[in-house]
Design a protein around this motif. Structure first.
Motif, mmCIF file in Angstrom:
data_model
loop_
_atom_site.group_PDB
_atom_site.id
_atom_site.type_symbol
_atom_site.label_atom_id
_atom_site.label_comp_id
_atom_site.label_asym_id
_atom_site.label_seq_id
_atom_site.Cartn_x
_atom_site.Cartn_y
_atom_site.Cartn_z
ATOM 1 N N GLY A 66 53.556 62.167 18.640
ATOM 2 C CA GLY A 66 54.248 63.055 17.769
ATOM 3 C C GLY A 66 54.012 61.859 17.058
ATOM 4 N N CYS B 233 54.830 72.751 20.716
ATOM 5 C CA CYS B 233 55.509 72.395 19.966
ATOM 6 C C CYS B 233 55.144 71.112 19.634
ATOM 7 N N GLY C 283 51.778 69.967 16.277
ATOM 8 C CA GLY C 283 51.770 69.042 15.300
ATOM 9 C C GLY C 283 50.661 68.071 14.708
ATOM 10 N N ASP D 267 47.619 70.456 13.891
ATOM 11 C CA ASP D 267 47.728 70.745 12.445
ATOM 12 C C ASP D 267 47.473 69.903 11.726
ATOM 13 N N TRP D 268 47.590 68.996 12.524
ATOM 14 C CA TRP D 268 46.817 67.467 11.256
ATOM 15 C C TRP D 268 45.480 67.402 11.742
ATOM 16 N N CYS E 287 54.082 76.566 22.165
ATOM 17 C CA CYS E 287 55.491 76.257 21.645
ATOM 18 C C CYS E 287 57.046 77.670 21.260
#
Length: 513
Positions: A232, A274, A278, A281-282, A312
């Motif tokens: 993350g 989840c 993330g 999305d990046w 998620c």
């Protein structure tokens, strides 16, 4: 009589044979001299008058070397200065050896092609120079022994140098093949075979392998950053992709960069849905950088996002984070409406919405302590509540619960299973039941009226949040007790004391009991 002057072609101190004079050319005998004795010395007639001279009896200087030009050239081709030794030029030998060592060290230190070319020019120069010096010698000609010596020394040197260079190119080929396969580990292992001799005699070749190893080390560092990104750490992801792009900008690293990127992308999605969302999305939003990086990254994001969104959402549901869970499910429906997990997402949206409604209802019920607060002031719905069925529906009581707490437990239900929310206001004086006479503390007789208890009640359908009942109920109870307990003056009015049955009889009609 003295010896006549030297004949034409004779040299002082030399005869036909090295170290010997030509006795047969002696002139007429002179007084005091005689023919040479058996050991080469003159026998003087008169021992007292013999004077051999200051140079008599010394060995003559060695005959000058007679070099073979080919032997000299071959000897110098070894870069060891062997040709200069054949010529007897020791100073040139040491000078040439020093220059050769300096050029070899320069090649080792710089690993540059121009240094190798300079060494090659030096090789050609010493070969040509040795050949030129040998040919200028008046007695130059073929000498078998010199040629054998020159070949015996030069051939092993050149063969060894050639073998080292051949081996260096073989290592370079192995590194290149591993690099083309995207296998940095194999490339590094192959380059580990480079030793000092390769760097001395084939420095540019070894340096090219070092460049590949350096790129692999940088890729290994980039891979470490990408691995940290899987936890993350988006800053680590940014650093890792930046380093990948830098190595990709150098020719020949396409496959090794691809291998590192593929290894990273192959670890998606992670076990944490989840976290995967993330990262996806990046990867999807990152537009800077070479297409060779952004293209596979975006494709992986599109592949992993739907499943990660559902996972998620499920995880957030388990953590009772209903709104966040619903947002994840809804994103799947918005971004990937045709995905095979769309039905799961719709069900997730429904469950999350119900959970949000239920949470709100429970919060409002807890906040209600009268008709003007909490649920009683602002009722809300719970869409999954059962329909109201007279005599069988469970109830949630809110507001003033002084008397509703006395109702039977079977009338009650948890919020998720209830059909009604019944709000009760504070009890007030209702109808008069009867009036009784009592003597006060001073002995005077007075009248006391006993009233029923009046409670305003509102019932709401939990499924819709709409009001279904708004009425006032009255509870009778025990009145005119034999002994009246009070403080101060005799009260003129008192409330009856309802029993549990009285409370049940009052509230029963409201909820159909």
């Amino acid at each position: 009589m003295t010896r006549p002057p030297y004949e034409h072609g004779e040299q002082e101190g030399h005869g036909e044979q090295e170290g010997q004079g030509r006795h047969e050319d002696w002139g007429p005998e002179t007084p005091g001299t005689g023919p040479p004795g058996p050991d080469g010395y003159e026998e003087p007639d008169d021992p007292g008058g013999w004077n051999p001279g200051p140079g008599y009896g010394r060995p003559a200087p060695p005959e000058p070397r007679e070099p073979d030009p080919l032997a000299v050239a071959v000897g110098n081709a070894s870069l060891l200065g062997i040709g200069y030794l054949i010529l007897g030029r020791r100073r040139l030998f040491w000078s040439a050896a020093a220059v050769t060592a300096a050029l070899l060290w320069l090649t080792y230190g710089t690993a540059a092609t121009w240094a190798e070319l300079l060494l090659l020019l030096w090789w050609a120069a010493v070969v040509a120079h040795g050949l030129r010096l040998a040919r200028r010698h008046p007695a130059a000609g073929p000498r078998r022994g010199q040629r054998v010596l020159a070949l015996a020394l030069t051939v092993p040197v050149l063969a060894a140098a050639g073998w080292v260079r051949f081996d260096a190119y073989g290592i370079e080929d192995a590194v290149a093949v591993a690099r083309a396969d995207g296998d940095c580990g194999a490339a590094v292992d192959a380059q580990d075979g480079v030793e000092f001799r390769h760097r001395l005699l084939a420095a540019p070749v070894a340096a090219r392998g070092d460049t590949v190893v350096g790129a692999c080390e940088r890729l290994d560092t980039a891979g470490s950053y990408l691995s940290s990104g899987l936890t993350g750490d988006l800053d680590a992801l940014e650093t890792g992709f930046g380093r990948l792009g830098a190595v990709l900008g150098e020719p020949g690293n396409e496959r090794t960069v691809e291998a590192v990127l593929t290894d990273f992308l192959g670890q998606l999605p992670t076990e944490d849905g989840c976290l995967s969302v993330g990262i996806a999305d990046w990867l999807r939003d990152r537009e800077d950088g070479p297409k060779a990086l952004t293209g596979p990254a975006a494709a992986t994001a599109a592949r992993t996002a739907p499943g990660a969104l559902v996972e998620c959402g499920d995880s957030l549901m388990a953590d009772r984070r209903w709104a966040d869970a619903r947002a994840r499910y809804q994103r799947l429906l918005d971004d990937h409406p045709d995905d095979r997990r769309a039905d799961d997402a719709r069900e997730g949206v429904r469950k999350a919405g119900l959970a949000i409604e239920l949470d709100r209802v429970e919060d409002l019920v807890r906040a209600a302590d009268g008709m003007d607060s909490g649920y009683c002031r602002k009722p809300a719905k719970y869409s999954a509540a059962p329909a109201y069925r007279k005599g069988r529906s469970g109830v949630v009581f809110a507001g003033d619960t002084e008397y509703t707490d006395k109702l039977p437990g079977e009338w009650r239900a948890g919020t998720s299973r209830a059909a009604l929310v019944v709000c009760a206001d504070e009890a007030e004086a209702g109808d008069v039941i009867e009036t009784c006479q009592y003597r006060d503390h001073d002995g005077r007789i007075g009248s006391v009226r006993f009233n029923k208890l009046s409670v305003r009640v509102k019932a709401y359908s939990l499924r819709t949040g709409r009001l279904v009942t708004d009425r006032t109920v009255q509870m009778g109870g025990e009145s005119c007790p034999g002994i009246l307990q009070y403080f101060g003056e005799l009260p003129s009015r008192m409330a009856a004391t309802p029993s549990d049955g009285d409370v049940r009889d009052a509230f029963g009609p409201v909820i159909g009991r």
